[in-house]
Motif scaffolding. Structure first.
Motif, PDB file in Angstrom:
ATOM      1  N   TYR A 169       3.662 -13.430   7.193  1.00 27.44           N
ATOM      2  CA  TYR A 169       4.692 -12.479   6.776  1.00 27.44           C
ATOM      3  C   TYR A 169       4.207 -11.039   6.967  1.00 27.44           C
ATOM      4  O   TYR A 169       4.942 -10.181   7.479  1.00 27.44           O
ATOM      5  N   ALA A 170       2.965 -10.768   6.587  1.00 30.53           N
ATOM      6  CA  ALA A 170       2.400  -9.427   6.770  1.00 30.53           C
ATOM      7  C   ALA A 170       2.394  -9.043   8.248  1.00 30.53           C
ATOM      8  O   ALA A 170       2.730  -7.917   8.621  1.00 30.53           O
ATOM      9  N   HIS A 181      -7.590  -8.359   6.895  1.00 32.32           N
ATOM     10  CA  HIS A 181      -8.575  -8.579   5.847  1.00 32.32           C
ATOM     11  C   HIS A 181      -7.837  -9.198   4.653  1.00 32.32           C
ATOM     12  O   HIS A 181      -6.703  -9.617   4.785  1.00 32.32           O
ATOM     13  N   ASN A 182      -8.486  -9.286   3.509  1.00 37.70           N
ATOM     14  CA  ASN A 182      -7.872  -9.925   2.327  1.00 37.70           C
ATOM     15  C   ASN A 182      -7.323 -11.303   2.699  1.00 37.70           C
ATOM     16  O   ASN A 182      -6.133 -11.600   2.520  1.00 37.70           O
ATOM     17  N   HIS A 217      -0.977   0.210   8.641  1.00 45.91           N
ATOM     18  CA  HIS A 217      -1.820  -0.491   7.668  1.00 45.91           C
ATOM     19  C   HIS A 217      -0.947  -0.896   6.490  1.00 45.91           C
ATOM     20  O   HIS A 217      -0.398  -0.043   5.795  1.00 45.91           O
ATOM     21  N   SER A 218      -0.759  -2.166   6.303  1.00 42.34           N
ATOM     22  CA  SER A 218       0.009  -2.683   5.171  1.00 42.34           C
ATOM     23  C   SER A 218      -0.183  -4.190   5.118  1.00 42.34           C
ATOM     24  O   SER A 218      -0.796  -4.774   6.008  1.00 42.34           O
ATOM     25  N   GLY A 270      -3.502 -10.901   3.313  1.00 40.80           N
ATOM     26  CA  GLY A 270      -3.242 -10.700   4.737  1.00 40.80           C
ATOM     27  C   GLY A 270      -3.027  -9.257   5.144  1.00 40.80           C
ATOM     28  O   GLY A 270      -2.509  -8.988   6.232  1.00 40.80           O
ATOM     29  N   CYS A 271      -3.425  -8.311   4.303  1.00 39.14           N
ATOM     30  CA  CYS A 271      -3.296  -6.895   4.672  1.00 39.14           C
ATOM     31  C   CYS A 271      -3.992  -6.669   6.010  1.00 39.14           C
ATOM     32  O   CYS A 271      -5.032  -7.261   6.286  1.00 39.14           O
ATOM     33  N   ARG A 272      -3.408  -5.817   6.844  1.00 37.14           N
ATOM     34  CA  ARG A 272      -3.935  -5.711   8.201  1.00 37.14           C
ATOM     35  C   ARG A 272      -3.716  -4.343   8.829  1.00 37.14           C
ATOM     36  O   ARG A 272      -2.951  -3.515   8.322  1.00 37.14           O
ATOM     37  N   MET A 273      -4.407  -4.139   9.942  1.00 36.87           N
ATOM     38  CA  MET A 273      -4.214  -2.993  10.827  1.00 36.87           C
ATOM     39  C   MET A 273      -3.551  -3.493  12.098  1.00 36.87           C
ATOM     40  O   MET A 273      -3.884  -4.575  12.593  1.00 36.87           O
TER      41      MET A 273
END
Length: 470
Positions: A308-309, A336-337, A254-255, A146-149
């Protein structure tokens, strides 16, 4: 060093222990015992990551074969892979293409695409999009689930930021926390409804991660994760966002899902490999059947990690917005991810986007470059050949090791100065030169997205030690 030491870190009795002891004696005898044990613990936990290692590859292969059983027990790949679209083929490394070709031979593969920021990863390449029938691949999603911008655009003119950069720097340092294991304690610990999600109670394994999730809520990881202030320019009015032509201060983050997501990924990857025994070259693409409990369990855990992300970004943006006193004109977030249930050619499929983002018609996204290169606010065009996807960034052109070896501190300081960027943290592995040219990447996906606005980084914070989550 003896066999008992190795058994204590996860090695099973048998030939592999003898192999490890021989390799340690011949290659690592001069190193500290704790250092050697830590290395070989990583090998037994993640053998797929050492298949190309000059010294350790034979151990890694033995561990994988022991887990998977005899060749006759393995699920065969298709003899011929499914054709897939490639965007920006001229600057995608051969390793990424090879990984994608293997993925397209999976018996559950339905369709695929490779984005212009693609580079080699584990299992599915970074920048790979893979649609499967009723199956989900933990390493097709990735480690940082769930990494995202996330982007907040403020009603603050660019000139105000330039005149008050010291204040922005102070608040950026005060309200962000970076790096593997880091988080918030005491009165600074954040609260969010995601921590009360019933999905945390679905298994003892997930429940045991709740405290870690609470500690790291509202923080950022290591590696290429960042929180940065910059200037975003709209060259024309955007009616859909209700933003007038002009330049504005913006916050871009971004995290992902931190240690919680990484632990979930590791657990279900191991489970998938135990259940789904594929040939060695496809071992990292082991999948879980969505009709079985394991597949449903991972699906719930993945979605919880994604929520959570998102909550982490929400807290960072809320805290910094309060600190700088601006009003938000618009917010955009994309991730993404992850894996999505989508319709493709009239049937439901699971679309994995590892280092690739949704770009269905009208869907907003953010595609960053590097700390000295522009990022782009985009709107998807819904290109079917790309499975309604686009790149998630510029993509690496140097590995972290290559960047550290080939880029000097002086070169990094100069490029930051030339672009007027203030950097807090980050190592040479994140130097701008380690990344592909974002302009070329964007040119290769003109049929995938339209550019709405351009973001220029000015004040960037990253993990000071270049640490990565585990």
């Amino acid at each position: 060093m003896n066999g008992d030491d190795l058994k204590a870190i996860g090695y099973a009795e048998g030939k592999v222990i003898r192999m490890v002891l021989d390799i340690i004696e011949n290659n690592y005898a001069s190193q500290e015992k704790e250092e050697v044990l830590n290395l070989f613990k990583q090998v037994v936990l993640h053998p797929e990551q050492f298949l190309d290692h000059a010294v350790l590859k034979h151990i890694a292969q033995t561990l994988i074969e022991d887990t998977q059983g005899a060749e006759t027990d393995r699920i065969p790949l298709k003899e011929t892979g499914i054709n897939y679209a490639v965007f920006g083929a001229d600057y995608i490394e051969a390793g990424a293409v090879k990984q994608m070709e293997i993925a397209m031979k999976l018996p559950v593969a339905v369709a695929g695409a490779l984005m212009p920021d693609a580079h080699q990863g584990y299992g599915l390449p970074i920048g790979g999009v893979l649609a499967t029938k009723n199956a989900i691949i933990p390493y097709g999603v990735g480690v940082d689930i769930g990494c995202r911008m996330a982007l907040s655009i403020y009603d603050i003119p660019a000139e105000y930021f330039l005149a008050n950069e010291a204040m922005y720097k102070r608040e950026l340092i005060a309200w962000t926390s970076f790096g593997a294991g880091n988080g918030w304690n005491g009165k600074d610990r954040a609260a969010h409804a995601v921590l009360d999600d019933a999905a945390f109670n679905m298994t003892p394994f997930i429940k045991n991660l709740q405290d870690k999730a609470a500690h790291q809520l509202g923080s950022s990881g290591g590696g290429n994760h960042f929180v940065e202030f910059g200037i975003i320019e709209f060259k024309t009015d955007d009616v859909k966002l209700n933003i007038k032509k002009g330049t504005y201060v913006a916050l871009l983050t971004h995290s992902g899902s931190r240690g919680f997501g990484a632990t979930v990924a590791g657990n279900y990857t191991r489970l998938a490999k135990e259940i789904c025994k594929l040939p060695n070259e496809a071992a990292n693409l082991a999948y879980l059947d969505m009709n079985r409990a394991e597949g449903q369990e991972y699906w719930l855990a993945m979605n919880l990690a994604g929520d959570y992300a998102s909550a982490c970004h929400e807290i960072i943006h809320e805290r910094l917005t309060k600190a700088i006193g601006g009003q938000i004109l618009a917010k955009v977030e994309n991730h993404h991810n992850f894996a999505w249930k989508e319709m493709l050619n009239g049937e439901e499929v699971i679309v994995h986007r590892k280092g690739a983002t949704p770009a269905a018609e009208g869907v907003m996204g953010i595609i960053p470059g590097s700390m000295t290169a522009p990022g782009f606010l985009v709107r998807g065009k819904g290109e079917a050949a790309a499975i309604h996807s686009a790149s998630h960034g510029a993509g690496r052109q140097m590995s972290r090791t290559q960047a550290i070896k080939n880029i000097s501190k002086e070169e990094m300081r100069k490029i930051l100065k030339d672009h007027g960027v203030t950097l807090i943290g980050a190592g040479l592995d994140e130097a701008p030169m380690a990344y592909k040219n974002i302009e070329r990447v964007m040119a290769a996906q003109k049929q995938l997205v339209d550019v709405v606005a351009t973001f220029t980084p000015k004040l960037v914070r990253m993990a000071a030690d270049g640490s990565r989550e585990d």
